[in-house]
Structures are given as structure tokens and as C-alpha cells.
Design a protein around this motif. Structure first.
Motif, PDB file in Angstrom:
ATOM      1  N   ARG A   1       0.818  -1.208   0.000  1.00  0.00           N
ATOM      2  CA  ARG A   1       0.000   0.000   0.000  1.00  0.00           C
ATOM      3  C   ARG A   1       0.854   1.262   0.000  1.00  0.00           C
ATOM      4  O   ARG A   1       0.403   2.319  -0.427  1.00  0.00           O
ATOM      5  N   ASN A   2       2.066   1.167   0.497  1.00  0.00           N
ATOM      6  CA  ASN A   2       2.933   2.338   0.561  1.00  0.00           C
ATOM      7  C   ASN A   2       3.769   2.520  -0.709  1.00  0.00           C
ATOM      8  O   ASN A   2       4.441   3.531  -0.854  1.00  0.00           O
ATOM      9  N   ARG A   3       3.736   1.554  -1.590  1.00  0.00           N
ATOM     10  CA  ARG A   3       4.485   1.639  -2.841  1.00  0.00           C
ATOM     11  C   ARG A   3       3.524   1.931  -3.988  1.00  0.00           C
ATOM     12  O   ARG A   3       2.342   1.606  -3.925  1.00  0.00           O
TER      13      ARG A   3
ATOM     14  N   GLU B   1       4.582  11.670  -1.080  1.00  0.00           N
ATOM     15  CA  GLU B   1       3.790  10.507  -1.498  1.00  0.00           C
ATOM     16  C   GLU B   1       4.471   9.696  -2.596  1.00  0.00           C
ATOM     17  O   GLU B   1       4.149   8.519  -2.804  1.00  0.00           O
TER      18      GLU B   1
ATOM     19  N   ASN C   1      -2.629   1.503  -6.554  1.00  0.00           N
ATOM     20  CA  ASN C   1      -1.474   2.405  -6.582  1.00  0.00           C
ATOM     21  C   ASN C   1      -0.728   2.361  -7.918  1.00  0.00           C
ATOM     22  O   ASN C   1       0.424   2.790  -7.996  1.00  0.00           O
TER      23      ASN C   1
ATOM     24  N   GLN D   1      -4.296   4.869   0.721  1.00  0.00           N
ATOM     25  CA  GLN D   1      -3.686   4.541   2.003  1.00  0.00           C
ATOM     26  C   GLN D   1      -4.667   4.750   3.162  1.00  0.00           C
ATOM     27  O   GLN D   1      -4.686   3.977   4.114  1.00  0.00           O
TER      28      GLN D   1
ATOM     29  N   SER E   1      -6.019   1.958   5.914  1.00  0.00           N
ATOM     30  CA  SER E   1      -5.785   2.109   7.346  1.00  0.00           C
ATOM     31  C   SER E   1      -7.083   2.137   8.131  1.00  0.00           C
ATOM     32  O   SER E   1      -7.090   1.879   9.315  1.00  0.00           O
TER      33      SER E   1
END
Length: 261
Positions: A47-49, A76, A142, A257, A261
Motif C-alpha cells: 500500500r505504501n508503494r 507521497e 497504486n 492509504q 488504514s
């Protein structure tokens, strides 16, 4: 006496081992009242990539477009992977191009079945690039496909025909590269992929009318499209377009994101 000594040494060794084990357990178990530290999962890491695929126009090359990434300096994009592939070189025109478009570029919705097969073949190649990143752990939400001119037309076809919802597709000075029959192949998930369409009103290569025909076509297919017209802009990519693209992608990365979360 020797037996007693051996017993005492054995007892001391056992006590020492028990003490080491207890100390190890204390390091692993948090004190009462304190929550355990979460271990990042591979899902959260995905999720962060993010991944941005840029498809160039007719006769251009991927490396020539790499400076585009300089417009994306927000936090980001710290873990964003970029790809600027080059289209195969055509033996007929000696130009690099994704598919043959000799007729359709001048007309708002002029499409010919003989060109659709080339478009669909190019789409397969783009899907292979996307699938590789998904297999590497990047969440489809993403993943963004962007393209200029012929690359914009291929962007549109690629995101509409991909079986999953993607983060978005951005079309610059492009057109709809196939007929309405292809819309039957758009999956319910793909219809959720948002489209950003930007076009110069002074474009004499891919007419502005070709861009204007895009949103109604997408609306009829149940796809959301944001259309932005740029006065006095010809068949080129402007700084204003890229600045807006940066904010458009960034807002969707944040939404992805937050949802997770």
C-alpha cells in the motif's frame, strides 16, 4: 566430593540457562499495559508503494520522457517506481510506435477494425508490465498508466481492458482507439478506474474534437472521466498539465492509504 561438585556445576548451568531464557522472553513480550509493536505486513508495504507507467507518443522514446518524474517531488512519491518503456520500431515507418494509427488520429471517432487488432496486441504488452508490478506486491490501486498522443490512446485502451480497478489512467492529447464493440469487454472492476483526459484546444495533430469525443464515450461505458481543456496548447505536453497530474495522482495515493488504514 567429586559427585557433589559435578552436581553443583550442573545445577548452576541449569539456573543460568533458565535466567537467559527468562531474559529473552522479557525482551519479546511487552510490559503490561503497553501494546505490542505491529509488524508491517507485505500487504501494508504494498500500500505504501506505487507504480507509474508512462507511454510516449509516435516517434518518441521512453528515455526522452524520463524528466517528467521531476514534477513529482511530494513525499507521497518517495516509494514510487517509474517506467518509461520505448515502443517497438516499425519497419514500415522507421518510427517507434505502439500500433498503426495512420487513419484514426485526425478524426474524432474514426476507427477501423483492422487497426483494433494492433491496439489489442499493444494492450497485452502493457498488461504484462502491470501484472509484473502486481506480482511484485504493488497494489493495483497504486498503479497509474499515463500517456501522450498515441501513448494516450494506448493508455485508455489498457486501463479499460485491464480486469482490475487501477489507481487511474491519464490521457494527454489522445483519442479513443477502438469502436464501441470493445466496450463489451470492459469488466465491472475496470469501470471503476478514474480517467484524467487533457487536451490542447490548438492541437492540429490529434484534433481537439477527438479529445472531446472521449468523455461521452466513457460515460456511455460507465467510466468516470475528468476532462481538462488547455487554450492555445498545440500537440505537446505542458508544465501545467504535469503539475495537475501530480496533484491528481497524489490525492488518489492518499485516498488509497487512508482506505486501507
Amino acid at each position: 566430593m567429586g559427585s557433589l561438585v559435578r552436581f553443583l556445576f550442573t545445577l548452576a548451568a541449569a539456573v543460568g540457562a533458565a535466567a537467559l531464557l527468562a531474559a529473552s522472553l522479557r525482551r519479546r513480550v511487552p510490559p503490561p499495559g503497553l501494546p505490542a509493536q505491529p509488524v508491517p505486513s507485505s500487504h501494508m508495504a504494498g500500500r505504501n508503494r506505487s507504480f507509474v507507467l508512462w507511454l510516449h507518443g509516435l516517434g518518441d522514446s521512453g528515455p526522452a520522457n524520463e524528466p517528467i518524474r521531476n514534477f513529482f517531488s511530494a513525499p507521497e512519491f518517495r516509494l514510487t517506481k517509474w517506467s518509461f518503456p520505448s515502443a517497438p520500431r516499425s519497419p514500415v515507418s522507421c518510427n517507434s510506435r505502439w500500433f498503426c494509427d495512420a487513419v484514426v488520429v485526425r478524426y474524432p471517432r474514426a476507427t477501423h477494425e483492422r487497426y483494433e487488432s494492433g491496439v489489442l496486441k499493444a494492450v497485452e504488452n502493457v498488461h504484462a508490465m502491470i501484472d509484473k508490478e502486481v506480482a511484485d506486491g504493488i497494489h493495483p490501486d497504486n498503479i497509474f498508466v499515463c500517456g501522450f498522443s498515441q501513448g494516450g490512446a494506448l493508455t485508455l485502451a489498457s486501463v479499460l481492458l485491464y480486469p482490475k480497478k487501477l489507481g487511474g489512467g491519464a490521457v494527454f492529447s489522445g483519442w479513443v482507439p477502438f469502436g464501441s464493440s470493445v466496450t463489451e469487454r470492459i469488466s465491472p472492476e475496470a469501470r471503476k478506474t478514474p480517467i484524467l483526459w487533457s487536451h490542447g484546444m490548438a492541437d492540429r495533430t490529434v484534433l481537439f474534437e477527438a479529445g472531446q469525443a472521449g468523455p461521452p464515450f466513457l460515460q456511455s461505458a460507465g467510466v468516470s472521466c475528468e476532462f481538462k481543456a488547455y487554450p492555445d496548447l498545440g500537440h505537446s505536453l505542458s508544465k501545467e498539465e504535469l503539475i495537475y497530474l501530480e496533484s491528481w495522482i497524489r490525492s488518489r495515493l492518499n485516498a488509497s492509504q487512508e482506505k486501507d488504514s
